[in-house]
Design an enzyme around this catalytic site. Structure first.
Site: not given
Ligand code: ASP
Length: 316
Positions: A177, A205, A229, A231
């Site tokens: 991300t 989602r 992270g 989510g």
């Molecule tokens: N935070 C993002 C999500 O959950 C994924 C990530 O940060 O890697 O969609």
């Protein structure tokens, strides 16, 4: 006071397993430097919002991240991206979710903010907007053989389609991300986050990245934050707004991001969050409870971009 435009970016928090090889890791780190440079270039003629949007655009185009071109596949083997932007001067927000046919999703989020009366547009409505503003691309631009192979190898081990997706994401510790936070010469703050979400997520989602207060926050006089992270945990902790609340109450920016990561770790366990932030005078900070988080920052007049990957790498 003479403010120098400052920007920080991240390329996702997770596990070093994400990198296929050292070359991939180096490309990922180089992309962060390019993003910071694009943000500072934008500062010459634009504001903090231009800075974060240009920086995130570079990472969406790169293909090394879980955003834009590099977005991971969901349970049906499709790309569904989320993104959000926030302008700290008047708390304007634009966000999109479950978008399948856009590379520069952050630009679509900005259009929601600047060209509509709304904050968050999802699915077909967002696709329609992308068409109207010339951002729509065929799915083939976002899905390649490498992604399909990875999807095929992961899906065969997925025991249950409904309850294991988050667990799998945490286990794989996948990264990618992207996000940016910036302060401009006029003291305005902005934040942007963009993602393909977690791999093999259920169709529809939505993670933290398009949710204000969760995946990002920007408020002049306080700070700007971008999160990465898992989510589901970041939303439940309202992590980005939580950082801003601490800063507003007088806590320093480094302390604030560390406290929020510690809080998330205490409540939900490790391996699920990373934050970058900048305060209203340009102090930059980061914290995470995963193995790695690529992050970089610089400011006008500085002759280099500072880059960090592991927890103990100096940053800022
Ligand atoms: N935070 C993002 C999500 O959950 C994924 C990530 O940060 O890697 O969609």
């Amino acid at each position: 006071m003479n403010i120098r435009a400052t920007i920080a970016v991240h390329g996702g928090a997770g596990s070093a397993k994400y990198f296929i090889n050292e070359e991939h890791r180096q490309r990922y780190l180089r992309g962060l430097i390019d993003a910071v440079k694009a943000g500072l270039e934008a500062a010459r003629r634009g504001n903090a919002l231009d800075m974060v949007v240009e920086a995130v655009t570079v990472m969406e185009l790169d293909g090394s991240y879980d955003a834009g071109r590099g977005s991971v596949l969901n349970l049906l083997g499709e790309v569904e991206q989320d993104a959000g932007v926030m302008w700290g001067k008047d708390l304007s927000i634009g966000a999109v979710a479950a978008v399948k046919h856009v590379v520069n999703t952050v630009r679509l989020a900005r259009l929601v903010m600047e060209r509509t009366d709304h904050v968050l547009i999802v699915g077909d409505g967002a696709e329609e907007l992308a068409k109207q503003f010339g951002l729509w691309v065929p799915a083939t631009e976002l899905i390649n053989e490498q992604k399909i192979n990875r999807y095929n190898s992961l899906i065969k081990d997925l025991q249950s389609r409904y309850r294991k997706n988050v667990e799998l994401a945490r286990k794989l510790g996948l990264i990618g991300t992207v996000g940016a936070v910036a302060l401009d010469r006029d003291g305005n703050l902005a934040a942007a986050t963009s993602t393909g979400g977690i791999i093999l997520k259920l169709p529809g989602r939505v993670g933290d990245s398009p949710i204000p207060g969760a995946g990002y926050w920007a408020e002049n006089g306080v700070c700007a934050v971008s999160a990465t992270g898992i989510g589901e945990f970041i939303i439940r902790a309202m992590a980005s707004l939580r950082v801003a609340d601490l800063v507003r109450s007088g806590v320093g920016i480094s302390d604030a991001v560390r406290r929020v990561v510690d809080y998330v770790t205490k409540v939900f366990g490790p391996g699920n969050i990373g934050l970058i932030a900048i305060d209203h005078v340009g102090n930059v900070a980061s914290a995470f409870n995963t193995e790695v988080m690529g992050r970089a920052w610089s400011r006008e007049g500085m002759d280099k971009v500072v880059i960090a990957h592991y927890p103990n790498d100096p940053f800022p």
